[in-house]
Scaffold this motif. Sequence first.
Motif, short mmCIF file in Angstrom:
data_model
loop_
_atom_site.label_atom_id
_atom_site.label_comp_id
_atom_site.label_asym_id
_atom_site.label_seq_id
_atom_site.Cartn_x
_atom_site.Cartn_y
_atom_site.Cartn_z
N LEU A 233 0.82 -1.21 0.00
CA LEU A 233 0.00 0.00 0.00
C LEU A 233 0.85 1.26 0.00
CD1 LEU A 233 -2.92 -1.04 2.38
CD2 LEU A 233 -2.98 -0.79 -0.13
N ASP A 234 1.97 1.25 0.70
CA ASP A 234 2.88 2.40 0.66
C ASP A 234 3.34 2.67 -0.77
OD1 ASP A 234 2.73 2.85 3.39
OD2 ASP A 234 4.65 1.86 3.84
N ALA A 235 3.74 1.63 -1.48
CA ALA A 235 4.19 1.78 -2.86
C ALA A 235 3.04 2.20 -3.77
CB ALA A 235 4.80 0.46 -3.35
N ALA A 236 1.86 1.62 -3.57
CA ALA A 236 0.70 1.95 -4.39
C ALA A 236 0.28 3.40 -4.20
CB ALA A 236 -0.46 1.01 -4.05
N LEU A 237 0.27 3.86 -2.96
CA LEU A 237 -0.14 5.24 -2.69
C LEU A 237 0.87 6.24 -3.23
CD1 LEU A 237 -1.63 4.73 0.87
CD2 LEU A 237 -2.88 5.21 -1.25
N ASP A 238 2.15 5.89 -3.23
CA ASP A 238 3.16 6.75 -3.85
C ASP A 238 2.88 6.88 -5.35
OD1 ASP A 238 5.91 8.10 -3.96
OD2 ASP A 238 6.19 6.40 -5.34
N ASP A 239 2.59 5.77 -6.00
CA ASP A 239 2.28 5.79 -7.43
C ASP A 239 1.02 6.61 -7.69
OD1 ASP A 239 2.48 5.09 -10.17
OD2 ASP A 239 1.13 3.40 -9.87
N ALA B 71 9.00 -1.96 -9.44
CA ALA B 71 10.12 -2.57 -8.71
C ALA B 71 9.66 -3.10 -7.36
CB ALA B 71 11.25 -1.55 -8.54
N SER B 72 8.79 -2.34 -6.69
CA SER B 72 8.24 -2.80 -5.41
C SER B 72 7.41 -4.06 -5.60
CB SER B 72 7.38 -1.71 -4.78
OG SER B 72 8.15 -0.61 -4.41
N PHE C 51 -2.69 7.29 -20.69
CA PHE C 51 -2.32 6.08 -19.95
C PHE C 51 -0.97 5.54 -20.42
CE2 PHE C 51 -2.40 1.39 -19.70
CZ PHE C 51 -2.27 1.27 -18.33
N GLU C 52 -0.74 5.55 -21.73
CA GLU C 52 0.54 5.10 -22.26
C GLU C 52 1.69 5.95 -21.72
OE1 GLU C 52 1.07 2.32 -24.02
OE2 GLU C 52 -1.07 1.85 -24.08
N THR C 53 1.45 7.25 -21.56
CA THR C 53 2.45 8.14 -20.96
C THR C 53 2.70 7.73 -19.51
OG1 THR C 53 1.86 9.98 -22.40
CG2 THR C 53 2.95 10.55 -20.33
N HIS C 54 1.64 7.38 -18.80
CA HIS C 54 1.76 6.91 -17.42
C HIS C 54 2.71 5.71 -17.33
CE1 HIS C 54 0.65 5.47 -13.43
NE2 HIS C 54 0.29 4.31 -13.97
N LEU C 55 2.64 4.84 -18.31
CA LEU C 55 3.47 3.63 -18.29
C LEU C 55 4.96 3.92 -18.35
CD1 LEU C 55 1.35 1.28 -20.59
CD2 LEU C 55 1.42 1.35 -18.08
N THR C 56 5.35 5.13 -18.72
CA THR C 56 6.77 5.50 -18.79
C THR C 56 7.22 6.34 -17.61
OG1 THR C 56 6.38 7.54 -20.04
CG2 THR C 56 6.61 5.50 -21.33
N ALA C 57 6.32 6.64 -16.67
CA ALA C 57 6.62 7.55 -15.56
C ALA C 57 7.56 6.92 -14.54
CB ALA C 57 5.32 7.97 -14.89
N PRO C 58 8.47 7.73 -13.99
CA PRO C 58 9.41 7.20 -12.97
C PRO C 58 8.71 6.62 -11.75
CG PRO C 58 10.07 9.40 -13.69
CD PRO C 58 8.73 9.13 -14.31
N HIS C 59 7.63 7.21 -11.32
CA HIS C 59 6.93 6.69 -10.14
C HIS C 59 6.31 5.32 -10.42
CE1 HIS C 59 3.13 8.14 -11.92
NE2 HIS C 59 3.84 9.20 -12.25
#
Length: 105
Positions: free
Chosen positions: A27-33, A85-86, A71-79
């Motif tokens: 949830l920590d990782a999901a909320l960061d995203d 990775a999480s 959405f495709e742009t979202h797929l390239t986002a650092p977050h």
Amino acid sequence: MIDRTQKPRFVVIPEFRVKPELMVAFLDAALDDARHSVADEAGCHQFDVVRPEGTDDTVVFYEVYDDRAAFETHLTAPHLKRFQASMKTLDVDETIVRFLSLVSE
């Protein structure tokens, strides 16, 4: 009332199975995203992280974008890369992903 002149928004609803003992970290990782998606992406209008009642191992995202291109742009986002990775570290997989068009707001 539905505005039929407005282009429908693109909705993504992925579902995840998470081991209960790893839920807090997930949830920590999901909320960061989620926070960064709405804050950093002009095409992302909503990103909710929800848990269905009666389950202790399921998490669902409700994401609303301008269109599939946003959405495709979202797929390239650092977050998103951090979140992915999480997911690997926590051994979490998406169980299903739904793509929909939002026709009213």
